[in-house]
Scaffold this motif. Structure first.
Motif, mmCIF file in Angstrom:
data_model
loop_
_atom_site.group_PDB
_atom_site.id
_atom_site.type_symbol
_atom_site.label_atom_id
_atom_site.label_comp_id
_atom_site.label_asym_id
_atom_site.label_seq_id
_atom_site.Cartn_x
_atom_site.Cartn_y
_atom_site.Cartn_z
ATOM 1 N N CYS B 6 39.032 75.496 35.772
ATOM 2 C CA CYS B 6 38.636 75.349 37.178
ATOM 3 C C CYS B 6 39.908 75.095 37.979
ATOM 4 C CB CYS B 6 37.649 74.186 37.350
ATOM 5 S SG CYS B 6 37.321 73.826 39.083
ATOM 6 N N HIS B 8 40.329 73.687 40.541
ATOM 7 C CA HIS B 8 40.309 72.375 41.207
ATOM 8 C C HIS B 8 40.333 71.226 40.203
ATOM 9 C CE1 HIS B 8 39.212 74.642 44.800
ATOM 10 N NE2 HIS B 8 38.351 75.278 44.031
ATOM 11 N N CYS B 9 39.774 71.419 39.005
ATOM 12 C CA CYS B 9 39.569 70.318 38.057
ATOM 13 C C CYS B 9 40.321 70.490 36.742
ATOM 14 C CB CYS B 9 38.089 70.162 37.723
ATOM 15 S SG CYS B 9 37.034 70.068 39.155
ATOM 16 N N HIS B 59 31.334 75.602 39.584
ATOM 17 C CA HIS B 59 31.559 74.410 38.751
ATOM 18 C C HIS B 59 30.486 73.380 39.116
ATOM 19 C CE1 HIS B 59 34.581 71.317 36.939
ATOM 20 N NE2 HIS B 59 33.537 71.546 36.175
ATOM 21 N N CYS B 63 33.138 69.908 40.435
ATOM 22 C CA CYS B 63 33.497 69.807 41.848
ATOM 23 C C CYS B 63 32.563 70.617 42.746
ATOM 24 C CB CYS B 63 34.929 70.287 42.035
ATOM 25 S SG CYS B 63 35.153 72.005 41.525
HETATM 26 ZN ZN LIG Z 1 35.958 72.038 39.369
#
Ligand SMILES: [Zn+2]
Lengths: 998, 89
Positions: B6, B8-9, B59, B63
């Motif tokens: 991901c 973001h994560c 996700h 997130c």
């Molecule tokens: Zn994420």
């Protein structure tokens, strides 16, 4: 009782702890550290079961995971489990096991008649014979096959055991604790890498426990124990025994089943029976070793015929002699190692070696010990029914085609070694392109697809020295990549005896005039002749031959049979083995308990249970609950002996005459904020949203892009840029994802944020003609008059000090309100409503009454918005804007959606005004029409109308618009009902909607 | 089970994500005149190709961001992942 075949002072078992166990009802003794197999063999028990097809007597063939025969039904602590390998099951006090595949008993088996009828049971027999006549299948063939075959009986009782799942991450995952596993784990651990080392057996060390080698001036076994002891002290290492890595999946995820409690009489408190590990590893090292191959000869399935490595393991690990007159039949040096062990323990073996004059250190040692060795000799057939009594042996020509004169020699076991097959299952599962290695007549891993490497015997390397060297290096280098440490490790010196080349020989020819069964697959009873038939009948692909003959398809997945099967096909087809190809290895490597796979997600834990903040009040007031998605909702509140029908009728009637309160906390709630919030709603809903004033709610319908209704609900404008959306209970999560999809991917320019607030608000619907009077008393400081709070109005109020949101919306069709407070005040709100409502004869109502109220009003819900209907079908076309665009609008122009006789919601009343119509019934014109009777529509929801006191249903009906007044039949073959009905308007009660506005 | 990065994560297991279909499909602009064929192509017609495929995933247990994943449909190899607004090179 003495253990007649146990020898003194040998093995790794604990002789201080004697254990009693039962097999087929008879009591025996063994020791702690035994397997069920070794304990039975110590007692001279060789007959453990019957074969799958011919019901021939079967004994022990291996000593571990490769065992094809000794599958038993296990009884432990009041539970029973089928398909347990006796060679893997550790002995515990009080263990009970029974043979499978035999009826009525292992000694007298009716199915063995198949053995005499075997001419009728060739390859593909089931396909050919049981196909015809078709009607025989259910009545005769299937029950017969089921009774006569099978690998045990699954328990029908609830499993008391608990199973756990665990997620783990490691730098290196090492499968197998033999020499390669230990060396690579040690090197990687020293470099500081996070290591998981898994061993399927109870004891670590693999072949080091049984082989006669020295490492660093210690025995192989002592060296292994030293390494394990050191690894166990290291914080970055997890060492697991009784743990089988059975599956290699995408992106280096492997699954391992840890038997936590199977070796104990009962599972300890708070312990699981098994633990399933999902391990994501950066690097995987496969050190799964190899499995000895059989040589195929006549009657090679007779009890007493076993792998030579198994005989050696029974002796060295368990102190058990598998026979007192062993015959060793080998094509390589491994058979000699077994013979030497026998000789060292006072038993005289005879060795038959198919090779003419092999020379090596091991053979010299055997000769020096005075072992009787016959070169260029083979076993033609084993003799004896329930146990080997003798063997027909003969010399064999160098081309392996001609047998010499047959002799009979007495023996009580035949230990076979046809060389070694690397265990490549995990590598193959990972996507590795396996390749055939000519020198060892077997497949080894080739090009990797994922981050895996195979070491030692599993990679076709049988020299200990080379294995250790490669494995220390691999562990070191792979861990260095991750930790950047580079600790040098001194590679210990190795003393091992060098072997000579094995003989490329795997099957003894049939002597003239003899028709011995020569088995390839011992568990599924596939013989050489079956493969020959399959090929004669035109099967060519090895995958087809496998399925037609069932070669390698039993629970052992052909661990001992695959390669010999390939050899046979290649010989008949005159091809080389790699040209024949190989069948696919699929997980699981060994059978895995269903319980372990399911884990804790059983019963109540199979999904989360969500309860509203008022749940305990409902419980205390005799609510009967119903599952609504993951929520538990009161279905009705039982009074006295009321049933569902009576209770829900009373509750619904009270709403129509007085006032009722319903817990609507479960409705999905989404908070929508931002300057473009109205624009988002305008694109998502089919109706117009740009001009909704602050303090007003609006009903909306949203579609999928294909024009099908996705969900409905009311959305309220709380303030300038703040909206409160409600969804149905079932679609809450999907609607949120849907909004996020459009906001993030399609229209990122919209300045809006969405977040779920379902759990932040508790909701109570207050409905009925007296609801306004009640509301006024609940909110004395608010103006809740028809002018102050008109239909679809919204205000905030003060509920005895608690901030509340008050919506004038109605699902029941009555004058109604919905009050929301923060979840923690839910119960307070509920109790206040009940307390203040007493003077208005308030009653709580559940989902059943809720349904009744909405059905007789013709309000659609999930049973109409079922993923197959468009707005028109639900009489919602008035909410479809002609002016603006919205999600799914273009699809509404599809020709099927615009036809004149399009399906549409209608009301349905039985002509007798008595018979309730089952939901799902089909509406037809003529109840006597021949099948398939053309279906005009279906009943989506049914209730007992409290307004008219007769049954009423909603239906989605073809050309529903023009069907009002028609007489049809509702047919439910499931309930065996045919009900004459009349089609009426779906708005059965208050068609003009005056009550909600009153 | 896939292992998806991901943007973001970080690396997360597939069971935290939900699949969202072909990311090369672009929704037609609102209020645009479209032929039946053009609309069908957007709603229904997919290449369903074998090999490199750009797809949407959300996700969902993380997130909640929608992301783009370039994945081989035959081998499951993931070549690269992108944020929703990131250009795919
Ligand atoms: Zn994420």
């Amino acid at each position: 009782m003495t253990q007649a075949f146990r020898i003194e002072n040998v093995g790794l078992i604990n002789r201080d702890k004697k254990l009693s166990f039962k097999f087929n009802g008879k009591t025996y003794f063994g020791y702690e550290g035994d397997t069920l197999a070794s304990a039975l063999l110590a007692n001279g028990v060789h007959l453990v079961g019957r074969s799958f097809k011919y019901h021939r007597p079967r004994g022990f063939f291996g000593a571990g995971v490769d065992e094809p025969y000794a599958v038993v039904q296990l009884y432990r602590n009041g539970e029973t489990e089928p398909n347990i390998k006796a060679t893997e099951q550790e002995l515990f006090e009080g263990l009970e096991a029974k043979s499978v595949n035999c009826w009525p008993s292992v000694n007298f088996d009716i199915g063995a008649i198949n053995n005499f009828l075997k001419i009728f049971l060739p390859a593909g027999f089931y396909y050919k014979t049981f196909m015809w006549p078709k009607s025989f299948w259910y009545q005769i063939y299937e029950p017969f096959i089921r009774k006569a075959a099978g690998l045990g009986v699954a328990s029908t009782k609830h499993d008391k055991e608990r199973y756990e799942h665990k997620y783990e991450y490691s730098d290196l995952l090492i499968a197998g604790s033999g020499p390669s596993g230990l060396a690579s784990a040690y090197a990687a651990a020293k470099n500081g890498a996070k290591v998981i080392l898994a061993e399927d057996k109870p004891r670590f060390g693999g072949t080091l426990l049984t082989s006669d080698v020295n490492i660093g001036n210690q025995s192989g076994k002592d060296w292994a124990e030293g390494i394990i002891a050191e690894l166990k002290t290291m914080p970055n290492v997890v060492v697991k025994n009784r743990s089988q890595i059975f599956g290699y999946y995408d992106h280096n995820m492997l699954v391992m089943s840890e038997k936590v409690s199977d070796h104990l009489p009962s599972t300890k408190k708070y312990h699981p029976n098994k633990r399933l590990w999902y391990i994501r590893a950066k690097e995987v090292l496969i050190s799964s070793g190899s499995i000895e191959r059989p040589i195929v000869f006549g009657n090679n399935d007779t009890p007493g015929v076993m792998l030579s490595s198994a005989a050696k393991e029974y002796l060295k690990v368990y102190g058990v002699l598998v026979g007192r007159r062993p015959l060793v039949f080998t094509n390589n040096d491994s058979g000699y190692e077994t013979a030497i062990e026998f000789k060292k323990h006072g038993v005289d073996p005879v060795v038959l070696d198919s090779r003419k004059n092999p020379e090596s250190e091991i053979i010299d040692e055997a000769k020096n010990l005075g072992i009787n060795i016959k070169n260029s000799y083979v076993v033609v057939a084993a003799q004896g029914y329930k146990k080997v009594k003798s063997a027909d042996i003969a010399s064999i020509s160098e081309d392996k085609k001609q047998l010499g004169k047959m002799e009979n020699i007495l023996c009580d076991c035949i230990c076979v070694s046809g060389f070694w097959t690397p265990t490549i299952h995990l590598a193959s599962q990972s996507g590795n392109k396996i390749k055939f290695k000519e020198e060892i007549d077997a497949f080894v891993p080739g090009q990797s697809k994922q981050n895996e490497i195979t070491l030692g015997a599993a990679n076709g390397v049988f020299s200990l020295e080379e294995t250790l060297k490669n494995s220390f290096k691999a562990g070191s280098e792979l861990s260095k990549k991750i930790t950047e440490n580079d600790i040098e490790i001194a590679i210990p010196n190795v003393v091992e005896k060098k072997s000579s080349q094995h003989d490329k020989f795997w099957c003894v020819p049939l002597p003239k005039g003899k028709n011995y069964k020569r088995f390839l697959d011992f568990q599924n009873d596939v013989a050489v002749s079956d493969i020959e038939i399959a090929l004669r009948e035109g099967y060519r692909s090895i995958e087809h031959v496998k399925r037609y003959t069932t070669l390698g398809m039993a629970t052992d997945q052909g661990k001992t049979s695959n390669l010999n099967g390939l050899q046979l096909v290649s010989e008949i087809e005159n091809k080389v083995v790699p040209a024949v190809g190989h069948t696919t290895f699929r997980p699981p490597y060994t059978p895995v308990s269903i319980g372990a796979i399911v884990g804790r997600e059983v019963g109540k834990h199979s999904k989360p249970t969500r309860k509203s903040p008022m749940h305990s009040w409902h419980e205390k007031n005799n609510a009967v609950f119903v599952d609504a998605g993951v929520w538990l909702r009161p279905r009705y509140y039982k009074r006295g002996n009321e049933n569902l029908f009576e209770g829900s009728k009373r509750e619904a009637k009270n709403v129509r005459t007085n006032v009722g309160v319903c817990d609507v906390t479960t409705l999905g709630k989404i908070d929508i904020k931002g300057p473009d919030a109205a624009e988002l709603l305008n694109r998502v809903y089919t109706n117009a949203w740009l001009k909704l004033p602050i303090g007003k709610a609006r009903y909306g319908v949203m579609l999928r892009e294909d024009g099908i209704v996705m969900d409905d609900g009311t959305t309220t404008r709380i303030s300038e840029n703040h909206y409160h959306m409600t969804t149905t209970t079932a679609q809450a999560a999907n609607v949120l994802s849907h909004l996020e999809y459009y906001l993030q991917l399609v229209w990122p320019e919209l300045n809006v944020n969405v977040v779920s607030t379902t759990e932040q608000w508790a909701g109570a619907a207050i409905a009925g003609p007296k609801s306004r009077d009640l509301l006024q008393k609940l909110f004395p400081n608010s103006d809740v008059s028809n002018e102050g709070l008109p239909f679809m109005g919204y205000i905030e109020g003060d509920l005895f000090g608690v901030k509340a949101r008050i919506f004038r919306i109605s699902f029941s069709g009555e004058l109604a309100y919905e009050v929301n407070v923060e979840s923690d005040y839910g119960n307070f709100m509920w109790e206040k409503i009940m307390e203040v409502g007493e003077e208005f004869n308030i009653q709580p109502y559940g989902t059943e009454a809720l349904s009744t109220l909405r059905i007789e009003m013709g309000h659609v819900a999930g049973s109409e918005l079922d993923g197959r209907t468009i707005p028109y079908d639900n009489a919602l076309e008035g909410l479809v804007s002609k002016k603006k665009d919205f999600i799914g609008k273009r699809s509404l122009q599809r020709s099927a959606f615009t036809v004149e006789d399009r399906q549409r919601i209608v009301g349905v009343v039985p002509l007798d005004k008595q018979t309730s119509i089952p939901e799902g019934s089909h509406l037809v014109k003529d109840d006597k029409a021949p099948l398939p009777n053309p279906k005009l529509g279906h009943i989506s929801a049914s209730c007992w109308s409290v307004e008219y006191d007769n049954p009423f249903s909603l239906a989605i009906l073809k050309d529903g618009k023009n069907m009002i007044g028609q007489k049809l039949f509702a047919m439910s073959p499931l309930k065996n009902k045919v009900i004459p009905v009349e089609i009426v308007s779906s708005h059965y009660v208050d068609p003009k909607g005056e009550r909600v506005r009153s | 089970m896939l292992y998806i990065n991901c943007p973001h994560c970080g690396m997360r297991s597939q069971n935290e994500f939900s699949y969202g279909g072909d990311a090369s499909v672009k929704r037609p602009e609102l209020n645009k005149e479209l032929s039946d064929q053009e609309w069908d192509n957007f709603v229904y017609n997919r290449k369903s190709l074998r090999g490199k495929h750009l797809e949407f995933w959300q996700h969902i247990s993380g997130c909640r961001q929608w992301i783009k994943v370039e994945r081989d449909t035959a081998t499951h190899e993931i070549f690269k992942t992108f944020k929703a607004d990131e250009e795919v090179a």
